[in-house]
Design a protein around this motif. Structure first.
Motif, PDB file in Angstrom:
ATOM      1  N   LYS A 102       0.826  -1.213   0.000  1.00  0.00           N
ATOM      2  CA  LYS A 102       0.000   0.000   0.000  1.00  0.00           C
ATOM      3  C   LYS A 102       0.862   1.267   0.000  1.00  0.00           C
ATOM      4  O   LYS A 102       0.529   2.258  -0.660  1.00  0.00           O
ATOM      5  N   SER A 103       1.952   1.230   0.720  1.00  0.00           N
ATOM      6  CA  SER A 103       2.812   2.418   0.794  1.00  0.00           C
ATOM      7  C   SER A 103       3.571   2.636  -0.513  1.00  0.00           C
ATOM      8  O   SER A 103       3.875   3.783  -0.868  1.00  0.00           O
ATOM      9  N   PHE A 104       3.878   1.565  -1.236  1.00  0.00           N
ATOM     10  CA  PHE A 104       4.449   1.702  -2.576  1.00  0.00           C
ATOM     11  C   PHE A 104       3.424   2.344  -3.514  1.00  0.00           C
ATOM     12  O   PHE A 104       3.752   3.250  -4.282  1.00  0.00           O
ATOM     13  N   THR A 105       2.182   1.867  -3.432  1.00  0.00           N
ATOM     14  CA  THR A 105       1.129   2.395  -4.301  1.00  0.00           C
ATOM     15  C   THR A 105       0.896   3.873  -4.032  1.00  0.00           C
ATOM     16  O   THR A 105       0.746   4.680  -4.956  1.00  0.00           O
ATOM     17  N   SER A 106       0.864   4.247  -2.766  1.00  0.00           N
ATOM     18  CA  SER A 106       0.712   5.649  -2.396  1.00  0.00           C
ATOM     19  C   SER A 106       1.828   6.498  -2.988  1.00  0.00           C
ATOM     20  O   SER A 106       1.580   7.592  -3.534  1.00  0.00           O
ATOM     21  N   THR A 107       3.054   5.999  -2.913  1.00  0.00           N
ATOM     22  CA  THR A 107       4.192   6.754  -3.437  1.00  0.00           C
ATOM     23  C   THR A 107       4.095   6.908  -4.950  1.00  0.00           C
ATOM     24  O   THR A 107       4.461   7.959  -5.503  1.00  0.00           O
TER      25      THR A 107
END
Length: 401
Positions: A132-137
């Motif tokens: 999820k944090s990769f997608t947000s970035t």
């Protein structure tokens, strides 16, 4: 998330004669096949089945397809530093976590790197919600690149199939903070919950699977008034980024992060039945590359002196935008936040990237918690480990004064 049931015919095809014979499969894949449950989904597999699966999901194309995230030719260094003196028994901690990998990077140096349950630095472990944090970035990068105009744009501006649904008037900011107000059940112990069911949903013709599922959900409360954790919404973020950039998420990840920051191994991203990266989950990568991503975020998401996201966006992303009902904790743009300025990516069964800017600290963890997906005892032990590492860094700094 759910994966397709493995039929006996499919199993026979994999272990049969020829190029796909049993002896041609690597040890981890053979271990997975030997333990594979033919009629159950991942959330309800046994510990030994998950041990085999979490390192092999991208080598089982009959189970779930994936796209490759290519790496570049020049890995960035992760130089060793002196061992960090920790006030605990690391072996006992890893045993309690059923840890596959544990890395501590401090001031850009590897202060601790250990592996367990038969895993090693050359393997890829699945991320679960750390993705999820990769997608947000990647959404932040799409803003910087001009593919997305504003965080206040509506979801339906980019995903036309959401018009007329409960998501029609939800902003990108609300989607990233999980404050859409749309109904969702993320109970990992409930086989009838949304998180257990959505990937088996039969999508409407010509519609991406998660879009087809989410656009049928009802509104529970007004948008922006309540935080509710929803993997489905991060999957929708991934669709939005792919639509805006007009390329697969895996390609954009390789271009914006994997190659520029020097990951040492390719990654893989599991796909939905309609061919979209499951962006709330299921990015397979080496633990050292998860640590590199943490270091990249710690350094301000800058590559060769150039920011990858808009000015000020990362600060917003990694500090609390909404409370989650726990003292000292909050939620940013797909990051879990702490009031001391640290923040983390977290995934079920013990995956995590913890980042503490004040101490220049990154902790990357991969595990397979034995009891259940969100084991509160194991989770509390991991939080205590983070604190122990912070204390060790502080003690080391004090000894130099």
């Amino acid at each position: 998330m759910k994966f397709k049931t493995l039929a006996l015919m499919g199993l026979a095809a994999v272990i049969g004669a020829g190029a796909l014979g049993w002896q041609s499969l690597d040890k981890e894949t053979r271990g997975f096949l030997a333990a594979f449950p033919t009629n159950r989904d991942l959330l309800f597999w046994s510990t030994s089945q998950r041990d085999a699966a979490f390192r092999a999901l991208d080598r089982l194309p009959f189970l779930a397809k994936h796209r490759v995230v290519p790496a570049g030719a020049m890995p960035s260094p992760l130089p060793p530093g002196p061992p960090l003196a920790l006030p605990l028994d690391v072996d006992a901690y890893m045993q309690g976590q059923r840890s596959a990998a544990l890395m501590v990077v401090h001031n850009g140096q590897v202060r601790l790197e250990r592996y367990g349950i038969g895993f090693d630095s050359q393997g890829r472990w699945t991320s679960f919600s750390v993705a999820k944090s990769f997608t947000s970035t990647l959404l932040g990068a799409a803003l910087r690149d001009g593919y997305i105009k504003s965080m206040d744009d509506k979801v339906s501006d980019y995903i036309a199939e959401m018009k007329g649904s409960a998501y029609d008037d939800v902003s990108i900011r609300q989607l990233l903070t999980m404050t859409s107000g749309v109904a969702w059940n993320e109970d990992y112990d409930d086989p009838k919950s949304d998180v257990a069911q959505f990937n088996n949903h039969k999508p409407d013709d010509g519609v991406e699977a998660v879009v087809s599922y989410l656009r049928k959900l009802p509104r529970a409360v007004p948008a922006g008034t309540r935080w509710l954790y929803s993997t489905g919404e991060t999957n929708l973020v991934g669709v939005l980024v792919s639509r805006a950039t007009r390329q697969p998420l895996s390609s954009y990840l390789s271009t914006k992060i994997w190659v520029p920051i020097g990951m040492e191994q390719q990654a893989t991203w599991i796909l939905s039945k309609t061919g979209q990266e499951i962006s709330g989950c299921c990015l397979q990568a080496a633990t050292r590359d998860f640590a590199r991503f943490g270091q990249f975020i710690l350094n301000g998401a800058v590559v060769n002196g150039q920011p990858s996201v808009p000015d000020g966006w990362l600060q917003e992303a990694t500090t609390a935008r909404i409370g989650i009902g726990q003292p000292g904790r909050g939620y940013g743009y797909q990051w879990w936040t702490y009031d001391d300025g640290s923040f983390a990516a977290r995934g079920i069964f013990g995956q995590g990237i913890f980042i503490d800017p004040a101490r220049q600290l990154v902790i990357a963890s991969n595990a397979n918690w034995g009891n259940n997906a969100t084991d509160p005892t194991a989770s509390a032990a991991r939080e205590a480990f983070y604190v122990a590492v912070q204390q060790a860094v502080d003690a080391e700094a004090a000894s130099r004064q």
